[in-house]
Design a protein around this motif. Structure first.
Motif, PDB file in Angstrom:
ATOM      1  N   ASP A 169      -6.234  -5.139  14.339  1.00 41.21           N
ATOM      2  CA  ASP A 169      -5.261  -4.310  15.049  1.00 41.21           C
ATOM      3  C   ASP A 169      -5.487  -2.827  14.797  1.00 41.21           C
ATOM      4  O   ASP A 169      -5.582  -2.377  13.651  1.00 41.21           O
ATOM      5  CB  ASP A 169      -3.833  -4.676  14.617  1.00 41.21           C
ATOM      6  CG  ASP A 169      -3.429  -6.067  15.065  1.00 41.21           C
ATOM      7  OD1 ASP A 169      -4.124  -6.626  15.937  1.00 41.21           O
ATOM      8  OD2 ASP A 169      -2.426  -6.595  14.545  1.00 41.21           O
ATOM      9  N   GLY A 170      -5.547  -2.065  15.893  1.00 43.77           N
ATOM     10  CA  GLY A 170      -5.522  -0.610  15.822  1.00 43.77           C
ATOM     11  C   GLY A 170      -6.813   0.066  15.426  1.00 43.77           C
ATOM     12  O   GLY A 170      -6.883   1.300  15.456  1.00 43.77           O
ATOM     13  N   LEU A 304      -6.444  -4.773   0.837  1.00 43.04           N
ATOM     14  CA  LEU A 304      -5.739  -3.854   1.730  1.00 43.04           C
ATOM     15  C   LEU A 304      -5.052  -4.626   2.848  1.00 43.04           C
ATOM     16  O   LEU A 304      -5.604  -5.592   3.385  1.00 43.04           O
ATOM     17  CB  LEU A 304      -6.719  -2.843   2.338  1.00 43.04           C
ATOM     18  CG  LEU A 304      -7.367  -1.823   1.405  1.00 43.04           C
ATOM     19  CD1 LEU A 304      -8.285  -0.900   2.187  1.00 43.04           C
ATOM     20  CD2 LEU A 304      -6.309  -1.010   0.670  1.00 43.04           C
ATOM     21  N   SER A 305      -3.856  -4.200   3.224  1.00 44.30           N
ATOM     22  CA  SER A 305      -3.172  -4.807   4.356  1.00 44.30           C
ATOM     23  C   SER A 305      -3.853  -4.392   5.655  1.00 44.30           C
ATOM     24  O   SER A 305      -4.644  -3.441   5.682  1.00 44.30           O
ATOM     25  CB  SER A 305      -1.704  -4.377   4.385  1.00 44.30           C
ATOM     26  OG  SER A 305      -1.603  -2.984   4.652  1.00 44.30           O
ATOM     27  N   ASP A 306      -3.544  -5.077   6.742  1.00 47.12           N
ATOM     28  CA  ASP A 306      -4.138  -4.742   8.039  1.00 47.12           C
ATOM     29  C   ASP A 306      -3.851  -3.294   8.420  1.00 47.12           C
ATOM     30  O   ASP A 306      -4.714  -2.600   8.962  1.00 47.12           O
ATOM     31  CB  ASP A 306      -3.594  -5.677   9.122  1.00 47.12           C
ATOM     32  CG  ASP A 306      -4.122  -7.099   8.963  1.00 47.12           C
ATOM     33  OD1 ASP A 306      -4.579  -7.437   7.860  1.00 47.12           O
ATOM     34  OD2 ASP A 306      -4.081  -7.861   9.941  1.00 47.12           O
ATOM     35  N   ARG A 307      -2.645  -2.852   8.148  1.00 44.04           N
ATOM     36  CA  ARG A 307      -2.282  -1.464   8.488  1.00 44.04           C
ATOM     37  C   ARG A 307      -3.106  -0.481   7.672  1.00 44.04           C
ATOM     38  O   ARG A 307      -3.577   0.531   8.196  1.00 44.04           O
ATOM     39  CB  ARG A 307      -0.786  -1.240   8.238  1.00 44.04           C
ATOM     40  CG  ARG A 307       0.116  -1.891   9.269  1.00 44.04           C
ATOM     41  CD  ARG A 307       1.560  -1.477   9.072  1.00 44.04           C
ATOM     42  NE  ARG A 307       2.433  -2.074  10.068  1.00 44.04           N
ATOM     43  CZ  ARG A 307       3.740  -1.805  10.170  1.00 44.04           C
ATOM     44  NH1 ARG A 307       4.299  -0.952   9.300  1.00 44.04           N
ATOM     45  NH2 ARG A 307       4.465  -2.378  11.101  1.00 44.04           N
ATOM     46  N   TRP A 308      -3.280  -0.768   6.385  1.00 44.95           N
ATOM     47  CA  TRP A 308      -4.011   0.168   5.536  1.00 44.95           C
ATOM     48  C   TRP A 308      -5.497   0.187   5.855  1.00 44.95           C
ATOM     49  O   TRP A 308      -6.157   1.224   5.704  1.00 44.95           O
ATOM     50  CB  TRP A 308      -3.769  -0.151   4.062  1.00 44.95           C
ATOM     51  CG  TRP A 308      -2.550   0.557   3.531  1.00 44.95           C
ATOM     52  CD1 TRP A 308      -1.355   0.000   3.222  1.00 44.95           C
ATOM     53  CD2 TRP A 308      -2.423   1.958   3.310  1.00 44.95           C
ATOM     54  NE1 TRP A 308      -0.474   0.966   2.807  1.00 44.95           N
ATOM     55  CE2 TRP A 308      -1.101   2.186   2.847  1.00 44.95           C
ATOM     56  CE3 TRP A 308      -3.274   3.044   3.449  1.00 44.95           C
ATOM     57  CZ2 TRP A 308      -0.638   3.452   2.533  1.00 44.95           C
ATOM     58  CZ3 TRP A 308      -2.808   4.315   3.135  1.00 44.95           C
ATOM     59  CH2 TRP A 308      -1.512   4.509   2.680  1.00 44.95           C
ATOM     60  N   VAL A 309      -6.034  -0.921   6.317  1.00 40.46           N
ATOM     61  CA  VAL A 309      -7.430  -0.922   6.775  1.00 40.46           C
ATOM     62  C   VAL A 309      -7.574   0.045   7.942  1.00 40.46           C
ATOM     63  O   VAL A 309      -8.507   0.866   7.988  1.00 40.46           O
ATOM     64  CB  VAL A 309      -7.876  -2.340   7.193  1.00 40.46           C
ATOM     65  CG1 VAL A 309      -9.250  -2.284   7.867  1.00 40.46           C
ATOM     66  CG2 VAL A 309      -7.934  -3.257   5.983  1.00 40.46           C
ATOM     67  N   ALA A 310      -6.645  -0.035   8.898  1.00 36.45           N
ATOM     68  CA  ALA A 310      -6.677   0.864  10.053  1.00 36.45           C
ATOM     69  C   ALA A 310      -6.488   2.315   9.623  1.00 36.45           C
ATOM     70  O   ALA A 310      -7.172   3.218  10.125  1.00 36.45           O
ATOM     71  CB  ALA A 310      -5.604   0.460  11.067  1.00 36.45           C
ATOM     72  N   VAL A 311      -5.562   2.553   8.697  1.00 37.54           N
ATOM     73  CA  VAL A 311      -5.296   3.918   8.236  1.00 37.54           C
ATOM     74  C   VAL A 311      -6.517   4.502   7.538  1.00 37.54           C
ATOM     75  O   VAL A 311      -6.912   5.650   7.792  1.00 37.54           O
ATOM     76  CB  VAL A 311      -4.071   3.938   7.285  1.00 37.54           C
ATOM     77  CG1 VAL A 311      -3.967   5.285   6.588  1.00 37.54           C
ATOM     78  CG2 VAL A 311      -2.794   3.652   8.058  1.00 37.54           C
TER      79      VAL A 311
END
Length: 369
Positions: A169-170, A304-311
């Motif tokens: 995602d993202g 890392l969470s999915d959000r932190w991977v994207a960040v």
């Protein structure tokens, strides 16, 4: 060419208003697609008995429609935009329109029918040929044939690289936003504020920002090959116009510093694709088959969470923008240390990702045991 200070206030308001409208239209289009297409374009997460996408949940893969629609709106707006000169029917613009449209249709066919890899390659080869025939080439040498070959490799490589990066995602959305921001920076630095590509970049950038509302984890929809193939062609064309033209006139063959700006702005997809390609070949696997062996996956294996991977990947991509500014500002009086800085940064980041990749692989193996 005009500097930012020389542009009339009306023009700046026009550009800003169009950018805001592009974001609005992207949000509206994706909302309507999500609302009325519950089954249309539903991405099958299983392929040959193996789950390919990181998420196990099936979601519509129609985000590319908003990119393409806003792209067409951007071209239509060129007819009324306050731009100097009349380049509306230039062969370059027509080439970008036709090649990007073919990329969109190629991705649409792949999403709908999971097309044969050879057919997909022929389509990508055709997209690259259209761009080259209409004036998009990387002038890296004084040998036209080598320039055409490099341009062909760049377009096809980017179409596959952007597609491969779209596995969580993202990721592809945010990285593409960063690349287009880099393009805007170079346009402003070169004084091309009245260039018609500015409208196109603002429009597609707005569509990506609007789509990110639906693609950020936990996402409601994916861009699909429809979006990634379109973006691959578009970003390849934009990059050949604005990223590859930093070269000394007295150099007959390759000049290392010409590769620095494209490498910096495409640093995330280039590292990911190179890593996956080399490691799959080393395992005697096809580099063109999907799998969970990307940099994104191994960052997740590290915890890392999915959000932190994207960040993390978005921040790495954004860091390249001030580095590009530094490279541009010192181009006229170029010194070896700037070449060393650019190459060193790219190599250091590549090596860091290899270490993280190995650590993530070990952690995932230990977890399975």
């Amino acid at each position: 060419m005009n500097s930012l200070e020389q542009i009339p206030v009306f023009n700046l308001v026009f550009f800003g208003l169009f950018f805001a409208i592009a974001i609005f239209f992207s949000i509206l289009i994706n909302f309507l697609i999500l609302r009325f297409s519950r089954n249309l374009g539903m991405r099958n997460v299983q392929e040959a008995g193996e789950q390919i996408r990181w998420s196990a949940e099936s979601k519509p893969s129609l985000g590319g429609f908003s990119f393409y629609i806003v792209f067409l709106i951007s071209i239509a707006v060129l007819g009324i935009a306050p731009l100097d000169g009349n380049e509306y029917f230039s062969k370059e613009l027509i080439g970008l329109l036709v090649a990007s449209s073919l990329g969109f249709l190629l991705g649409l066919a792949d999403d709908a029918y999971n097309t044969n890899p050879l057919v997909k390659f022929i389509g990508q080869f055709t997209c690259a040929s259209l761009l080259i025939l209409t004036g998009y080439t990387i002038e890296a040498t004084n040998i036209p044939e080598l320039n055409y070959l490099l341009s062909m490799i760049w377009v096809i490589g980017l179409m596959n690289s952007i597609n491969m990066l779209d596995n969580m995602d993202g990721i592809t959305t945010s990285v593409s936003i960063s690349i287009l921001l880099g393009a805007l920076l170079l346009i402003l630095l070169n004084g091309y504020i009245d260039n018609h590509y500015l409208i196109i970049i603002l429009g597609v950038l707005g569509s990506l920002i609007g789509f990110l509302f639906f693609n950020w984890h936990p996402s409601k929809m994916y861009m699909g090959d429809t979006g990634s193939q379109f973006l691959g062609v578009l970003l390849a064309g934009i990059s050949m116009l604005f990223f590859w033209n930093f070269r000394s006139n007295n150099i007959e063959f390759f000049e290392l510093r010409q590769f620095i700006i494209p490498a910096l702005l495409f640093i995330v997809p280039l590292i990911d694709t190179t890593t996956v390609f080399i490691r799959r070949l080393a395992r005697r696997q096809s580099p063109f088959v999907g799998g969970k062996d990307h940099i994104t996956h191994h960052l997740a294996y590290l915890g890392l969470s999915d959000r932190w991977v994207a960040v993390v990947l978005f921040l790495i991509s954004l860091i390249s923008i001030p580095l590009v500014y530094l490279v541009y500002q010192n181009f006229a009086e170029w010194k070896f240390q700037y070449t060393l800085m650019g190459v060193g940064y790219c190599l250091a980041l590549f090596l860091i990702f290899q270490l993280l990749y190995e650590k993530g692989k070990r952690m995932q193996k230990h977890k399975k045991e």
